[in-house]
Design an enzyme around this catalytic site. Sequence first.
Site, PDB file in Angstrom:
ATOM      1  CE  LYS A   1      -4.458   6.607  -2.558  1.00 28.97           C
ATOM      2  NZ  LYS A   1      -3.322   6.023  -2.558  1.00 28.97           N
TER       3      LYS A   1
ATOM      4  CG  MET B   1       7.966   2.931  -2.623  1.00 27.04           C
ATOM      5  SD  MET B   1       8.443   3.529  -0.958  1.00 27.04           S
ATOM      6  CE  MET B   1       8.829   4.751  -1.294  1.00 27.04           C
ATOM      7  NE  ARG B   2       1.181   3.725  -6.511  1.00 27.87           N
ATOM      8  CZ  ARG B   2       1.331   4.793  -7.519  1.00 27.87           C
ATOM      9  NH1 ARG B   2       0.525   5.541  -7.005  1.00 27.87           N
ATOM     10  NH2 ARG B   2       1.564   4.802  -7.958  1.00 27.87           N
TER      11      ARG B   2
ATOM     12  CG  ASN C   1       4.606   0.495   6.371  1.00 27.82           C
ATOM     13  OD1 ASN C   1       4.863   0.036   5.553  1.00 27.82           O
ATOM     14  ND2 ASN C   1       4.759   2.106   6.517  1.00 27.82           N
TER      15      ASN C   1
ATOM     16  CG  HIS D   1       9.849   3.668   7.889  1.00 23.68           C
ATOM     17  ND1 HIS D   1       9.093   4.929   7.335  1.00 23.68           N
ATOM     18  CD2 HIS D   1       9.776   5.272   9.145  1.00 23.68           C
ATOM     19  CE1 HIS D   1       9.078   5.866   7.048  1.00 23.68           C
ATOM     20  NE2 HIS D   1       9.758   6.285   7.740  1.00 23.68           N
TER      21      HIS D   1
END
Length: 196
Positions: A65, A90-91, A107, A109
């Site tokens: 990463k 998706m990380r 983000n 969600h």
Amino acid sequence: MKKIAIFASGSGSNFQAIVDAISSDVLTAEVSLLVCDRSDAFAIKRAEHHSIPYFSFDPKNYLSKLEYEIDILEELQSRKVDFIVLAGYMRLIGPTLLKEYEGRIVNIHPSLLPAFPGKDAIGQALAAGVKVSGVTVHFVDKGMDTGPIIEQREVLLVEGETKESLQEKIHLVEHQLYPSVLQKLFTMNEVGGSKK
Ligand code: GRF
């Protein structure tokens, strides 16, 4: 005007909603970059359609990463990106980006956090039999969907709700909520005096 980079891994309907909100003056910002970890993601097609630059990378081509986030950071800095907007990415974000963009990563969600964090939040909500779920916009920290909550909207589940029907309702809410939260955030950020 804030320059943003949107990170996505899939369809990119939230990416589209943000681009559309900018076109219709609901949101004052510039989408400077799409960052995508899948070369086949439909989000890339959307970026191409709007002539928005994108950086697509395959994590498998990197040792860690740390390595791919160094490349992402270079892309962000060369475009003077102010904010990172995660939209179906998706990380987990690692220390490299968290340090440089502290307090400037958000983000969205598809649940009322802290309920149902992580993958398949919609499936989790259905399996739990809840009558109310929703959408959360939050700041990003090193955890999985654990950062400070900015705003939430409820979505009611009806009898016979399916994953598809709930996802559709959640998407409708997301597409309205995300641009409006970003607009508030960017306005506050300007008023606060930080020109970042
Ligand atoms: C959205 O439901 C978002 O809440 C979640 O991933 C989904 C992305 O959808 N983080 P899309 O790619 O924006 O259509």
